[in-house]
Design a protein around this motif. Sequence first.
Motif, mmCIF file in Angstrom:
data_model
loop_
_atom_site.group_PDB
_atom_site.id
_atom_site.type_symbol
_atom_site.label_atom_id
_atom_site.label_comp_id
_atom_site.label_asym_id
_atom_site.label_seq_id
_atom_site.Cartn_x
_atom_site.Cartn_y
_atom_site.Cartn_z
ATOM 1 N N UNK A 160 0.848 -1.192 0.000
ATOM 2 C CA UNK A 160 0.000 0.000 0.000
ATOM 3 C C UNK A 160 0.883 1.242 0.000
ATOM 4 N N UNK A 161 0.541 2.190 -0.858
ATOM 5 C CA UNK A 161 1.307 3.436 -0.918
ATOM 6 C C UNK A 161 1.093 4.230 0.367
ATOM 7 N N UNK A 162 2.170 4.781 0.910
ATOM 8 C CA UNK A 162 2.079 5.548 2.160
ATOM 9 C C UNK A 162 2.141 7.040 1.885
ATOM 10 N N UNK A 163 1.705 7.810 2.883
ATOM 11 C CA UNK A 163 1.796 9.258 2.757
ATOM 12 C C UNK A 163 3.252 9.709 2.679
ATOM 13 N N UNK A 164 4.128 9.004 3.384
ATOM 14 C CA UNK A 164 5.557 9.357 3.348
ATOM 15 C C UNK A 164 6.148 9.209 1.962
ATOM 16 N N UNK A 165 5.668 8.213 1.204
ATOM 17 C CA UNK A 165 6.186 8.020 -0.153
ATOM 18 C C UNK A 165 5.685 9.120 -1.091
ATOM 19 N N UNK A 166 4.431 9.519 -0.913
ATOM 20 C CA UNK A 166 3.934 10.644 -1.709
ATOM 21 C C UNK A 166 4.710 11.913 -1.387
ATOM 22 N N UNK A 167 4.940 12.135 -0.101
ATOM 23 C CA UNK A 167 5.700 13.320 0.314
ATOM 24 C C UNK A 167 7.118 13.291 -0.240
ATOM 25 N N UNK A 168 7.682 12.121 -0.340
ATOM 26 C CA UNK A 168 9.044 12.010 -0.878
ATOM 27 C C UNK A 168 9.088 12.487 -2.327
ATOM 28 N N UNK A 169 8.059 12.123 -3.106
ATOM 29 C CA UNK A 169 7.996 12.579 -4.499
ATOM 30 C C UNK A 169 7.846 14.096 -4.554
ATOM 31 N N UNK A 170 6.953 14.644 -3.717
ATOM 32 C CA UNK A 170 6.724 16.099 -3.714
ATOM 33 C C UNK A 170 7.997 16.835 -3.317
ATOM 34 N N UNK A 171 8.684 16.331 -2.299
ATOM 35 C CA UNK A 171 9.925 16.973 -1.859
ATOM 36 C C UNK A 171 10.982 16.951 -2.960
ATOM 37 N N UNK A 172 11.063 15.841 -3.680
ATOM 38 C CA UNK A 172 12.042 15.737 -4.764
ATOM 39 C C UNK A 172 11.722 16.721 -5.883
ATOM 40 N N UNK A 173 10.443 16.856 -6.199
ATOM 41 C CA UNK A 173 10.038 17.808 -7.243
ATOM 42 C C UNK A 173 10.339 19.244 -6.810
ATOM 43 N N UNK A 174 10.021 19.568 -5.559
ATOM 44 C CA UNK A 174 10.313 20.922 -5.064
ATOM 45 C C UNK A 174 11.810 21.211 -5.079
ATOM 46 N N UNK A 175 12.601 20.209 -4.688
ATOM 47 C CA UNK A 175 14.054 20.396 -4.666
ATOM 48 C C UNK A 175 14.620 20.557 -6.074
ATOM 49 N N UNK A 176 13.877 20.094 -7.069
ATOM 50 C CA UNK A 176 14.346 20.173 -8.457
ATOM 51 C C UNK A 176 13.786 21.385 -9.199
ATOM 52 N N UNK A 177 13.116 22.269 -8.462
ATOM 53 C CA UNK A 177 12.671 23.523 -9.067
ATOM 54 C C UNK A 177 11.251 23.530 -9.580
ATOM 55 N N UNK A 178 10.398 22.616 -9.117
ATOM 56 C CA UNK A 178 8.994 22.642 -9.543
ATOM 57 C C UNK A 178 8.342 23.946 -9.080
ATOM 58 N N UNK A 179 7.589 24.580 -9.955
ATOM 59 C CA UNK A 179 6.961 25.867 -9.648
ATOM 60 C C UNK A 179 5.491 25.732 -9.265
ATOM 61 N N UNK A 180 4.882 24.608 -9.592
ATOM 62 C CA UNK A 180 3.492 24.334 -9.218
ATOM 63 C C UNK A 180 3.280 22.832 -9.302
ATOM 64 N N UNK A 181 2.578 22.275 -8.305
ATOM 65 C CA UNK A 181 2.366 20.825 -8.236
ATOM 66 C C UNK A 181 0.912 20.548 -7.894
ATOM 67 N N UNK A 182 0.360 19.511 -8.493
ATOM 68 C CA UNK A 182 -0.990 19.058 -8.162
ATOM 69 C C UNK A 182 -0.986 17.531 -8.110
ATOM 70 N N UNK A 183 -1.766 16.988 -7.169
ATOM 71 C CA UNK A 183 -1.947 15.537 -7.061
ATOM 72 C C UNK A 183 -3.433 15.247 -7.235
ATOM 73 N N UNK A 184 -3.758 14.477 -8.248
ATOM 74 C CA UNK A 184 -5.157 14.164 -8.551
ATOM 75 C C UNK A 184 -6.030 15.422 -8.562
ATOM 76 N N UNK A 185 -5.493 16.477 -9.142
ATOM 77 C CA UNK A 185 -6.250 17.719 -9.268
ATOM 78 C C UNK A 185 -6.251 18.590 -8.037
ATOM 79 N N UNK A 186 -5.538 18.204 -6.984
ATOM 80 C CA UNK A 186 -5.445 19.011 -5.771
ATOM 81 C C UNK A 186 -4.130 19.783 -5.779
#
Length: 229
Positions: A118-144
């Motif tokens: 089962x996917x955990x919240x920590x794994x989702x957060x890890x993806x978001x953190x990696x994107x932010x660290x790589x210069x993402x300017x806007x992020x959405x998950x399932x439209x949120x």
Amino acid sequence: MKYGRPLLIVTASLLIGFALALTPAKGGEVATNENQTLSQLLDENRTLGDQVSQLQEKLDEYEKTSAASDTVAAELAEELAAARMEAGLVPLTGPGIRIELDARYVSDAEGSRQAVRALSDGELLRIINELNASGAEAIAINGERIVATSEIRTAGSYININRRATNVPYTIEAVGNPETLSASLMLLGGIKDTFEPFYELKITQVDGLEIPAYSGTLAFYYAQPVATP
């Protein structure tokens, strides 16, 4: 402020008209009136001329102030637009990547389909953190839209995102440099390497993503700006 300039212009026009009306004719003829002399007319004419000059100065000052106000207003509008973008309050579009994330399933001895993990919240957060660290300017998950106050946390068999219960599959979209964002997820020992044994993961570079605005409310009930000494 709204009527200042038109009133000044009308007043200046009237005074100029009076000044011209009171100016002696070229032939030296002056309207006869026992209580009015040529000297008085000239004095009044000079007074009107002074008032016209003063009004002209005020008009010049008003135009300069108005131009400065327009500049300040434009700068404030730009700053407000940038702040709203940064806060996630407006939808954005631009190049970036789309991540499609789903559970990897296997069948047990009875033929039932079960998720490997089962996917955990920590794994989702890890993806978001990696994107932010790589210069993402806007992020959405399932439209949120993900903003500073977004929560990503497990709640029973779901993961709450912006107080909305979500589950696999997930579509994560991030606006930024597509090559940089995708490369950061494909590093040796990174997201792709560690996720793929347990999850289906597809990363696609996209030219024109559309990230929605944050749909929640931003309100501060306890926090207050620090008073400037």
